[in-house]
Design a protein around this motif. Sequence first.
Motif, PDB file in Angstrom:
ATOM      1  N   GLY A 202     -53.910 -54.642  -4.896  1.00  0.00           N
ATOM      2  CA  GLY A 202     -52.524 -54.600  -5.320  1.00  0.00           C
ATOM      3  C   GLY A 202     -52.152 -53.277  -5.948  1.00  0.00           C
ATOM      4  N   GLY A 203     -50.849 -52.997  -5.948  1.00  0.00           N
ATOM      5  CA  GLY A 203     -50.330 -51.767  -6.497  1.00  0.00           C
ATOM      6  C   GLY A 203     -49.932 -51.914  -7.951  1.00  0.00           C
ATOM      7  N   HIS A 204     -48.938 -51.130  -8.374  1.00  0.00           N
ATOM      8  CA  HIS A 204     -48.559 -51.107  -9.774  1.00  0.00           C
ATOM      9  C   HIS A 204     -47.929 -52.426 -10.218  1.00  0.00           C
ATOM     10  N   LEU A 205     -47.294 -53.131  -9.297  1.00  0.00           N
ATOM     11  CA  LEU A 205     -46.579 -54.361  -9.648  1.00  0.00           C
ATOM     12  C   LEU A 205     -47.304 -55.591  -9.108  1.00  0.00           C
ATOM     13  N   VAL A 206     -48.553 -55.771  -9.508  1.00  0.00           N
ATOM     14  CA  VAL A 206     -49.349 -56.869  -8.953  1.00  0.00           C
ATOM     15  C   VAL A 206     -48.783 -58.242  -9.319  1.00  0.00           C
ATOM     16  N   ALA A 207     -48.035 -58.321 -10.422  1.00  0.00           N
ATOM     17  CA  ALA A 207     -47.430 -59.608 -10.771  1.00  0.00           C
ATOM     18  C   ALA A 207     -46.371 -60.024  -9.759  1.00  0.00           C
TER      19      ALA A 207
ATOM     20  N   ALA B 143     -35.335 -57.430  -6.321  1.00  0.00           N
ATOM     21  CA  ALA B 143     -35.469 -56.464  -7.411  1.00  0.00           C
ATOM     22  C   ALA B 143     -34.375 -55.412  -7.352  1.00  0.00           C
ATOM     23  N   PHE B 144     -34.116 -54.878  -6.167  1.00  0.00           N
ATOM     24  CA  PHE B 144     -33.112 -53.826  -6.043  1.00  0.00           C
ATOM     25  C   PHE B 144     -31.698 -54.386  -6.189  1.00  0.00           C
ATOM     26  N   ALA B 145     -31.506 -55.651  -5.822  1.00  0.00           N
ATOM     27  CA  ALA B 145     -30.200 -56.270  -5.997  1.00  0.00           C
ATOM     28  C   ALA B 145     -29.856 -56.439  -7.478  1.00  0.00           C
ATOM     29  N   ARG B 146     -30.878 -56.524  -8.306  1.00  0.00           N
ATOM     30  CA  ARG B 146     -30.655 -56.655  -9.743  1.00  0.00           C
ATOM     31  C   ARG B 146     -30.144 -55.354 -10.361  1.00  0.00           C
TER      32      ARG B 146
ATOM     33  N   ASP C  16     -46.391 -52.614  -1.644  1.00  0.00           N
ATOM     34  CA  ASP C  16     -47.166 -53.800  -1.282  1.00  0.00           C
ATOM     35  C   ASP C  16     -46.477 -55.094  -1.718  1.00  0.00           C
ATOM     36  N   VAL C  17     -45.213 -55.004  -2.113  1.00  0.00           N
ATOM     37  CA  VAL C  17     -44.442 -56.177  -2.541  1.00  0.00           C
ATOM     38  C   VAL C  17     -43.675 -56.730  -1.344  1.00  0.00           C
ATOM     39  N   ALA C  18     -43.601 -58.049  -1.220  1.00  0.00           N
ATOM     40  CA  ALA C  18     -42.913 -58.684  -0.087  1.00  0.00           C
ATOM     41  C   ALA C  18     -41.468 -58.202  -0.003  1.00  0.00           C
ATOM     42  N   PRO C  19     -40.961 -58.014   1.214  1.00  0.00           N
ATOM     43  CA  PRO C  19     -39.597 -57.485   1.375  1.00  0.00           C
ATOM     44  C   PRO C  19     -38.537 -58.297   0.637  1.00  0.00           C
ATOM     45  N   GLU C  20     -38.659 -59.625   0.630  1.00  0.00           N
ATOM     46  CA  GLU C  20     -37.636 -60.424  -0.029  1.00  0.00           C
ATOM     47  C   GLU C  20     -37.671 -60.249  -1.550  1.00  0.00           C
TER      48      GLU C  20
ATOM     49  N   GLU D 234     -55.307 -40.736   0.494  1.00  0.00           N
ATOM     50  CA  GLU D 234     -54.799 -41.781   1.386  1.00  0.00           C
ATOM     51  C   GLU D 234     -54.067 -41.214   2.593  1.00  0.00           C
ATOM     52  N   GLY D 235     -53.942 -39.902   2.664  1.00  0.00           N
ATOM     53  CA  GLY D 235     -53.251 -39.285   3.785  1.00  0.00           C
ATOM     54  C   GLY D 235     -51.754 -39.479   3.738  1.00  0.00           C
ATOM     55  N   ARG D 236     -51.200 -39.655   2.536  1.00  0.00           N
ATOM     56  CA  ARG D 236     -49.764 -39.839   2.371  1.00  0.00           C
ATOM     57  C   ARG D 236     -49.115 -38.552   1.889  1.00  0.00           C
ATOM     58  N   THR D 237     -47.884 -38.354   2.281  1.00  0.00           N
ATOM     59  CA  THR D 237     -47.070 -37.278   1.729  1.00  0.00           C
ATOM     60  C   THR D 237     -46.014 -37.909   0.843  1.00  0.00           C
ATOM     61  N   PRO D 238     -46.121 -37.754  -0.466  1.00  0.00           N
ATOM     62  CA  PRO D 238     -45.145 -38.390  -1.357  1.00  0.00           C
ATOM     63  C   PRO D 238     -43.741 -37.846  -1.109  1.00  0.00           C
ATOM     64  N   PRO D 239     -42.720 -38.655  -1.334  1.00  0.00           N
ATOM     65  CA  PRO D 239     -41.342 -38.169  -1.185  1.00  0.00           C
ATOM     66  C   PRO D 239     -41.081 -36.969  -2.090  1.00  0.00           C
ATOM     67  N   ALA D 240     -40.163 -36.113  -1.672  1.00  0.00           N
ATOM     68  CA  ALA D 240     -39.839 -34.922  -2.467  1.00  0.00           C
ATOM     69  C   ALA D 240     -39.319 -35.310  -3.844  1.00  0.00           C
ATOM     70  N   GLU D 241     -38.551 -36.370  -3.909  1.00  0.00           N
ATOM     71  CA  GLU D 241     -38.070 -36.892  -5.176  1.00  0.00           C
ATOM     72  C   GLU D 241     -38.688 -38.265  -5.413  1.00  0.00           C
ATOM     73  N   PHE D 242     -38.879 -38.600  -6.675  1.00  0.00           N
ATOM     74  CA  PHE D 242     -39.513 -39.868  -7.003  1.00  0.00           C
ATOM     75  C   PHE D 242     -38.763 -41.026  -6.366  1.00  0.00           C
ATOM     76  N   ASP D 243     -39.483 -41.881  -5.674  1.00  0.00           N
ATOM     77  CA  ASP D 243     -38.899 -43.007  -4.955  1.00  0.00           C
ATOM     78  C   ASP D 243     -39.552 -44.297  -5.465  1.00  0.00           C
ATOM     79  N   PRO D 244     -38.846 -45.104  -6.261  1.00  0.00           N
ATOM     80  CA  PRO D 244     -39.447 -46.330  -6.797  1.00  0.00           C
ATOM     81  C   PRO D 244     -39.973 -47.263  -5.712  1.00  0.00           C
ATOM     82  N   GLU D 245     -39.270 -47.341  -4.599  1.00  0.00           N
ATOM     83  CA  GLU D 245     -39.717 -48.245  -3.543  1.00  0.00           C
ATOM     84  C   GLU D 245     -41.065 -47.799  -2.989  1.00  0.00           C
ATOM     85  N   ASP D 246     -41.226 -46.487  -2.798  1.00  0.00           N
ATOM     86  CA  ASP D 246     -42.488 -45.958  -2.269  1.00  0.00           C
ATOM     87  C   ASP D 246     -43.605 -46.078  -3.293  1.00  0.00           C
TER      88      ASP D 246
END
Length: 231
Positions: free
Chosen positions: A206-211, A146-149, A137-141, A120-132
């Motif tokens: 969809g990505g890992h969290l298609v629900a 999710a992160f507020a929880r 592909d999840v809506a910002p709101e 995909e031409g992506r460079t993954p973050p050096a450390e695991f990043d749940p958001e990335d």
Amino acid sequence: MATYVLVPGAGGSAWFWHLLVPELQARGHEVIAVELPAADESAGLAEYADTVVEAIGDRAGVVLVAQSMGGLTAPLVCARVPVALLVLLNAMVPLPGETGGAWWANTGQAAAMAEQAAREGRTPPAEFDPEDCFFHDVAPEVTAEAFARGEQSQSGKPFEDPWPLEKWPDTPTVFLQGRDDRLFPLPFQRRVVRERLDIPVDDMPGGHLVALSRPKELADRLEAYRIRYVS
């Protein structure tokens, strides 16, 4: 009316399904989103299966949907109570005696994840990043909620337990994979599922969290499976 029972992945939160639940309810079905004892350091696969079995009770015609790590638990449930259909969603598929912790190296997940990023031409973050990895592909709101929880606790016990079944249960089983999943890429899942279950892998956008990213489309796919295999 059918009963959908939804088993979450790591973190065990029923909240993961909160956008899918009303979609399935609007189609006239009972929906049970299971909360697993993920923060309990003493709870392993047996306790996870107990929780799902208790949620099912004496219901018949159950469509059991298992996300990611839920793939370790759902087959144990199918071996104990009648389940009309098991839907594995971006799921782990264990072998008899294999631990969830060993699954990652046994399947070559890390190399597959890196290869997908390169394709995909992506460079993954050096450390695991749940958001990335999970929320790209999840809506910002929804991501913000999710992160507020806060971070969901997940004990290591279920990953230490050898998978106890001698073989996969006889329950009709289908596998649905998000084709944009960065954690478990589609080519990786096609190989693993072919080797371990010898069934095809269906895919959807969809990505890992298609629900969370595509709940309506996921509900449509689940309903198509129900109509085909249960009705």
